[in-house]
Design a protein around this motif. Structure first.
Motif, PDB file in Angstrom:
ATOM      1  N   HIS A  29      95.195  58.523  11.763  1.00 51.39           N
ATOM      2  CA  HIS A  29      94.711  59.138  12.999  1.00 51.39           C
ATOM      3  C   HIS A  29      94.094  58.121  13.948  1.00 51.39           C
ATOM      4  O   HIS A  29      94.244  58.218  15.160  1.00 51.39           O
ATOM      5  CB  HIS A  29      93.674  60.214  12.660  1.00 51.39           C
ATOM      6  N   SER A  30      93.394  57.150  13.388  1.00 50.25           N
ATOM      7  CA  SER A  30      92.761  56.106  14.203  1.00 50.25           C
ATOM      8  C   SER A  30      92.749  54.819  13.391  1.00 50.25           C
ATOM      9  O   SER A  30      92.641  54.851  12.157  1.00 50.25           O
ATOM     10  CB  SER A  30      91.330  56.516  14.583  1.00 50.25           C
ATOM     11  N   LEU A  31      92.862  53.667  14.093  1.00 49.61           N
ATOM     12  CA  LEU A  31      93.105  52.411  13.378  1.00 49.61           C
ATOM     13  C   LEU A  31      92.380  51.256  14.050  1.00 49.61           C
ATOM     14  O   LEU A  31      92.303  51.185  15.275  1.00 49.61           O
ATOM     15  CB  LEU A  31      94.614  52.140  13.368  1.00 49.61           C
ATOM     16  N   MET A  32      91.824  50.370  13.211  1.00 46.86           N
ATOM     17  CA  MET A  32      91.257  49.099  13.676  1.00 46.86           C
ATOM     18  C   MET A  32      91.828  47.972  12.822  1.00 46.86           C
ATOM     19  O   MET A  32      91.905  48.105  11.602  1.00 46.86           O
ATOM     20  CB  MET A  32      89.728  49.066  13.538  1.00 46.86           C
ATOM     21  N   ILE A  33      92.193  46.876  13.472  1.00 47.26           N
ATOM     22  CA  ILE A  33      92.632  45.675  12.754  1.00 47.26           C
ATOM     23  C   ILE A  33      91.823  44.514  13.305  1.00 47.26           C
ATOM     24  O   ILE A  33      91.826  44.266  14.519  1.00 47.26           O
ATOM     25  CB  ILE A  33      94.135  45.408  12.940  1.00 47.26           C
ATOM     26  N   VAL A  34      91.094  43.820  12.429  1.00 40.41           N
ATOM     27  CA  VAL A  34      90.240  42.715  12.869  1.00 40.41           C
ATOM     28  C   VAL A  34      90.627  41.455  12.110  1.00 40.41           C
ATOM     29  O   VAL A  34      91.027  41.511  10.944  1.00 40.41           O
ATOM     30  CB  VAL A  34      88.748  43.042  12.638  1.00 40.41           C
ATOM     31  N   PRO A  35      90.543  40.290  12.765  1.00 44.17           N
ATOM     32  CA  PRO A  35      90.977  39.040  12.122  1.00 44.17           C
ATOM     33  C   PRO A  35      89.948  38.508  11.128  1.00 44.17           C
ATOM     34  O   PRO A  35      88.744  38.739  11.265  1.00 44.17           O
ATOM     35  CB  PRO A  35      91.132  38.088  13.306  1.00 44.17           C
ATOM     36  N   LEU A  36      90.432  37.798  10.143  1.00 42.97           N
ATOM     37  CA  LEU A  36      89.601  37.030   9.221  1.00 42.97           C
ATOM     38  C   LEU A  36      89.676  35.576   9.673  1.00 42.97           C
ATOM     39  O   LEU A  36      90.686  34.899   9.458  1.00 42.97           O
ATOM     40  CB  LEU A  36      90.095  37.188   7.783  1.00 42.97           C
ATOM     41  N   THR A  37      88.610  35.116  10.317  1.00 38.23           N
ATOM     42  CA  THR A  37      88.605  33.782  10.906  1.00 38.23           C
ATOM     43  C   THR A  37      87.420  32.992  10.388  1.00 38.23           C
ATOM     44  O   THR A  37      86.285  33.484  10.398  1.00 38.23           O
ATOM     45  CB  THR A  37      88.530  33.864  12.443  1.00 38.23           C
ATOM     46  N   ALA A  38      87.672  31.764   9.929  1.00 39.74           N
ATOM     47  CA  ALA A  38      86.611  30.871   9.458  1.00 39.74           C
ATOM     48  C   ALA A  38      87.099  29.437   9.624  1.00 39.74           C
ATOM     49  O   ALA A  38      88.301  29.159   9.519  1.00 39.74           O
ATOM     50  CB  ALA A  38      86.255  31.155   7.997  1.00 39.74           C
ATOM     51  N   SER A  39      86.152  28.551   9.901  1.00 37.31           N
ATOM     52  CA  SER A  39      86.466  27.128  10.078  1.00 37.31           C
ATOM     53  C   SER A  39      87.527  26.917  11.141  1.00 37.31           C
ATOM     54  O   SER A  39      88.394  26.031  11.025  1.00 37.31           O
ATOM     55  CB  SER A  39      86.912  26.506   8.745  1.00 37.31           C
ATOM     56  N   GLY A  40      87.506  27.765  12.177  1.00 38.32           N
ATOM     57  CA  GLY A  40      88.416  27.596  13.293  1.00 38.32           C
ATOM     58  C   GLY A  40      89.832  28.054  13.062  1.00 38.32           C
ATOM     59  O   GLY A  40      90.704  27.800  13.889  1.00 38.32           O
ATOM     60  N   ARG A  41      90.113  28.773  11.969  1.00 37.01           N
ATOM     61  CA  ARG A  41      91.472  29.236  11.730  1.00 37.01           C
ATOM     62  C   ARG A  41      91.439  30.680  11.237  1.00 37.01           C
ATOM     63  O   ARG A  41      90.493  31.105  10.551  1.00 37.01           O
ATOM     64  CB  ARG A  41      92.191  28.356  10.708  1.00 37.01           C
ATOM     65  N   THR A  42      92.456  31.438  11.632  1.00 33.21           N
ATOM     66  CA  THR A  42      92.607  32.823  11.198  1.00 33.21           C
ATOM     67  C   THR A  42      93.598  32.859  10.049  1.00 33.21           C
ATOM     68  O   THR A  42      94.759  32.455  10.202  1.00 33.21           O
ATOM     69  CB  THR A  42      93.102  33.708  12.355  1.00 33.21           C
ATOM     70  N   PHE A  43      93.156  33.328   8.902  1.00 25.61           N
ATOM     71  CA  PHE A  43      93.997  33.302   7.712  1.00 25.61           C
ATOM     72  C   PHE A  43      94.313  34.690   7.182  1.00 25.61           C
ATOM     73  O   PHE A  43      94.951  34.825   6.134  1.00 25.61           O
ATOM     74  CB  PHE A  43      93.331  32.478   6.597  1.00 25.61           C
ATOM     75  N   GLY A  44      93.874  35.730   7.888  1.00 27.63           N
ATOM     76  CA  GLY A  44      94.147  37.080   7.407  1.00 27.63           C
ATOM     77  C   GLY A  44      93.616  38.125   8.364  1.00 27.63           C
ATOM     78  O   GLY A  44      93.153  37.822   9.468  1.00 27.63           O
ATOM     79  N   ALA A  45      93.717  39.389   7.942  1.00 26.74           N
ATOM     80  CA  ALA A  45      93.231  40.504   8.766  1.00 26.74           C
ATOM     81  C   ALA A  45      92.765  41.625   7.854  1.00 26.74           C
ATOM     82  O   ALA A  45      93.239  41.780   6.720  1.00 26.74           O
ATOM     83  CB  ALA A  45      94.336  41.005   9.695  1.00 26.74           C
ATOM     84  N   MET A  46      91.793  42.383   8.383  1.00 29.74           N
ATOM     85  CA  MET A  46      91.291  43.560   7.684  1.00 29.74           C
ATOM     86  C   MET A  46      91.667  44.791   8.494  1.00 29.74           C
ATOM     87  O   MET A  46      91.483  44.830   9.704  1.00 29.74           O
ATOM     88  CB  MET A  46      89.769  43.486   7.502  1.00 29.74           C
ATOM     89  N   THR A  47      92.201  45.818   7.814  1.00 30.93           N
ATOM     90  CA  THR A  47      92.619  47.058   8.459  1.00 30.93           C
ATOM     91  C   THR A  47      91.702  48.195   8.027  1.00 30.93           C
ATOM     92  O   THR A  47      91.488  48.401   6.832  1.00 30.93           O
ATOM     93  CB  THR A  47      94.074  47.404   8.095  1.00 30.93           C
ATOM     94  N   PHE A  48      91.188  48.930   9.019  1.00 30.36           N
ATOM     95  CA  PHE A  48      90.361  50.106   8.771  1.00 30.36           C
ATOM     96  C   PHE A  48      91.093  51.308   9.361  1.00 30.36           C
ATOM     97  O   PHE A  48      91.483  51.284  10.534  1.00 30.36           O
ATOM     98  CB  PHE A  48      88.991  49.977   9.430  1.00 30.36           C
ATOM     99  N   ALA A  49      91.253  52.373   8.583  1.00 27.54           N
ATOM    100  CA  ALA A  49      92.019  53.527   9.058  1.00 27.54           C
ATOM    101  C   ALA A  49      91.267  54.821   8.786  1.00 27.54           C
ATOM    102  O   ALA A  49      90.654  54.994   7.728  1.00 27.54           O
ATOM    103  CB  ALA A  49      93.387  53.576   8.389  1.00 27.54           C
TER     104      ALA A  49
END
Length: 696
Positions: free
Chosen positions: A390-410
């Protein structure tokens, strides 16, 4: 008399015997206004006795002074007049009376007198006027306070409003149609249903009170609120009507809404801080990236999401590595979604884009069936529909100046939807998680390097010593990613001569590794040319004192072993190290007494040694202080006493079994979390080999 004689009155009394005892005052006069009859009720009301009144002019007895001429005319010349007028009593007191005049006629029909009924209506009139005045005052007070009055007839559906009520609902004066239906039409559509239900309940239960707050429409703004308070009235046990008042509560409602919004904001801010504080605490508990990702799932579900996923990028693409769901029956489903569609592009849309550009995505409301790019095929669409999206958020996993993943909340099967505030909170949580995951990975890499280097400082395997069984165990501290300082070594120095070393270098890391390498190589070189342990250890002490090693030191147990057919002779020395223990074949445990100074602190060191015979079935056990100084939760040390008891229960056990026994006991004592490196080495004369040699 003016027409009406006494005999006529007597004749009238005969025809109407009740006049004398009538409760109302009865007065009869002739056409000239002279009293011819005066009953007892008239005497009580007016104060004149019948004897005093009869023969007197009526106007002289009862009229006020002065009396308007029209009043006199009514009493004297209008025999059929009825009305109210002010009269006086004998004592002079004025009162309000209702007078009803009836003409009297003779046999020929000519009026010859007037009969009057006189009633005191002062109290009744005053009370009526008080009611009217109070009602008017109440009406004015209600109008001044902008409080409208209303009445609803349940049986007819007729609704009555006053002017203030009409103004309250935004109507012009006198324009309210006056029906229950027209009233309901003025209630806000979103409130109308439950208002009807509340009225129905009050009528059905016979409740005497009704208190409803609702919005109104028509000429008033949509956000105008009124409060209607009333009570029910019954007839024959049935509620027939409801009456009450209504007043504008818009300002109060707005104030309540502002206060509620403030409280919600404060609660959300507090919950946000609480969640982030819990996250920081949870992430600090472990340096394992899988533990961190599992902790994020526990924090996010169900507080932030119905279901949750973490996708990480690697050279092969995107992988779903963690999932969670608030519904236990759907946890396997969301896990399957990740396994089936999470490899390569992520199980939900835009994961790749978020990882690529590092910007979060917010989909406040979405419909899988109306958004074709969400589902990659019918199976994917069916899974998403089953989970709810019904509703969705996707946020990046960023550390040390690089994005290596994402977290999804639904959010799944719910009317709720995410807001920008929720996205900010998810972003904060993701930043903390990313830093913790990155640190865990760095720690794992560093630990791996340390373990590889550590293994390079230990013998790749123990040598085969004829007639002697040897076992060793090294365990690094759980929370330590640096190279440890514990080491051991077994090497041959002659045909039947061997050196056994177990030591502990001060410090950790690279410096400790360098010193460990120095100690091993120096000991091996010195043992080849020295005549005894004192010379060997003195050589190592001199090497450690070199300026390039700084204030470093080493403790160690050094054993020179000569293997014979019936056992072995041991020369045992200790340089500031826990003393080795001998376990005899009968279970007797003997702690060695050799003592010596720590190496690397003084130019000259005092080294003692002890010679001991090792027979078939006997064991020599060497260990570092990581064994003795292991602590339980209360802070108590494992200690030499526990080790002594443990070894005394191990007669006849092989070195491998003894080493395993010590390691297991120490680990259990400190709940599997060693705070210091542990090194253990045990050697024993092989019974079978010794017996075979003896037979030869």
């Amino acid at each position: 008399m003016g027409g009406l004689q006494r005999r006529d009155v007597q004749e009238l009394l005969k025809r109407m015997p009740g006049l004398e005892t009538l409760l109302h005052a009865v007065v009869i006069t002739d056409t000239d206004g002279v009293v011819t009859f005066w009953n007892d009720a008239a005497a009580r009301l007016l104060g004149w006795s019948p004897e005093e009144a009869v023969g007197a002019r009526l106007v002289d007895l009862i009229l006020l002074e002065p009396t308007p001429d029209e009043v006199v005319q009514r009493l004297q010349s209008d025999p059929e007049w009825s009305g109210e007028m002010a009269l006086r009593k004998r004592a002079g007191m004025a009162f309000l009376a209702r007078v009803h005049q009836v003409p009297l006629a003779d046999e020929l029909g000519a009026v010859n007198g007037i009969l009057r009924l006189v009633t005191d209506i002062t109290d009744v009139t005053w009370a009526r006027r008080q009611v009217l005045e109070q009602g008017e005052r109440a009406r004015r007070a209600l109008a001044a306070a902008h409080v409208g009055a209303w009445h609803l007839d349940i049986t007819t559906g007729l609704a009555t409003w006053d002017e203030t009520m009409e103004a309250l609902f935004g109507l012009e004066r006198g324009s309210f149609p006056g029906s229950r239906r027209s009233w309901l039409d003025l209630i806000h559509p979103e409130d109308r249903g439950w208002v009807i239900e509340e009225v129905r309940k009050a009528v059905a239960s016979g409740s005497r009170t009704l208190d409803i707050e609702h919005r109104i429409v028509h000429a008033a703004p949509d956000d105008t609120w009124v409060q209607c308070v009333g009570r029910t009235f019954t007839t024959g046990g049935e509620v027939t009507s409801i009456s009450g008042v209504a007043y504008d509560i818009t300002e109060r409602r707005h104030a309540d809404e502002e206060r509620a919004a403030f409280l919600r904001s404060e609660r959300a801010r507090r919950d946000r801080f609480t969640l982030l504080a819990e996250a920081s605490a949870a992430f600090a508990e472990s340096l394992d990236d899988e533990d961190v990702m599992a902790a994020v799932g526990k924090l996010a579900v169900p507080r932030l999401a119905d279901w949750f996923a973490i996708d990480l990028a690697d050279p092969a693409g995107i992988r779903t590595v963690a999932t969670a769901h608030s519904d236990p029956s759907r946890r396997e489903l969301v896990g399957y979604l990740g396994r089936r569609f999470g490899n390569g592009a992520g199980a939900v849309p835009d994961v790749v884009e978020v990882i690529r550009d590092g910007h979060p995505r917010l989909f406040e409301r979405l419909d899988v069936t109306a958004w074709p790019r969400v589902a990659r095929n019918p199976e994917h669409r069916a899974l998403l529909a089953a989970l709810g999206l019904h509703s969705l958020m996707i946020v990046p996993l960023t550390a040390s100046g690089r994005t290596f993943g994402a977290m999804t909340f639904a959010i799944g099967d719910s009317n709720l939807s995410y807001s920008t505030e929720d996205l900010d909170l998810a972003g904060d949580l993701a930043r903390r998680a990313a830093l913790s995951i990155d640190n865990a990975r760095l720690f794992a890499d560093r630990t791996h390097v340390a373990r590889v280097l550590q293994r390079s400082l230990l013998p790749p395997q123990l040598p085969d010593v004829p007639g002697v069984n040897i076992a060793a165990r090294y365990r690094a501290a759980v929370a330590d990613s640096d190279i440890g300082g514990d080491f051991y070594d077994v090497f041959q120095t002659g045909d039947d001569r061997w050196s056994v070393v177990l030591g502990d270098v001060s410090g950790k890391g690279t410096d400790a590794a360098v010193l460990t390498g120095l100690a091993r190589h120096t000991l091996r070189a010195a043992a080849m040319r020295a005549s005894g342990p004192v010379e060997v250890l003195s050589s190592l002490n001199h090497a450690i004192l070199a300026p390039e090693y700084g204030e470093r030191f080493v403790t160690l147990a050094y054993v020179q072993m000569v293997v014979r057919d019936d056992g072995a002779e041991l020369v045992v020395s200790s340089a500031g190290h826990p003393n080795p223990m001998i376990v005899r074949s009968d279970g007797t445990v003997v702690a060695m007494k050799a003592v010596g100074a720590i190496l690397g602190l003084f130019d000259d060191v005092h080294i003692e040694h002890e010679v001991v015979e090792l027979h078939p079935g006997d064991l020599l056990v060497l260990y570092t202080d990581g064994v003795l100084e292991a602590r339980d939760r209360s802070g108590e040390f494992f200690g030499e006493g526990r080790l002594h008891d443990l070894l005394s229960g191990a007669p006849g056990r092989s070195p491998v079994e003894v080493v395993e026994r010590i390691d297991t006991a120490v680990m259990a004592f400190q709940d599997g979390n060693p705070r210091d490196d542990i090194a253990i080495l045990a050697l024993g004369i092989d019974r079978d080999i010794a017996a075979a040699l003896a037979q030869e």
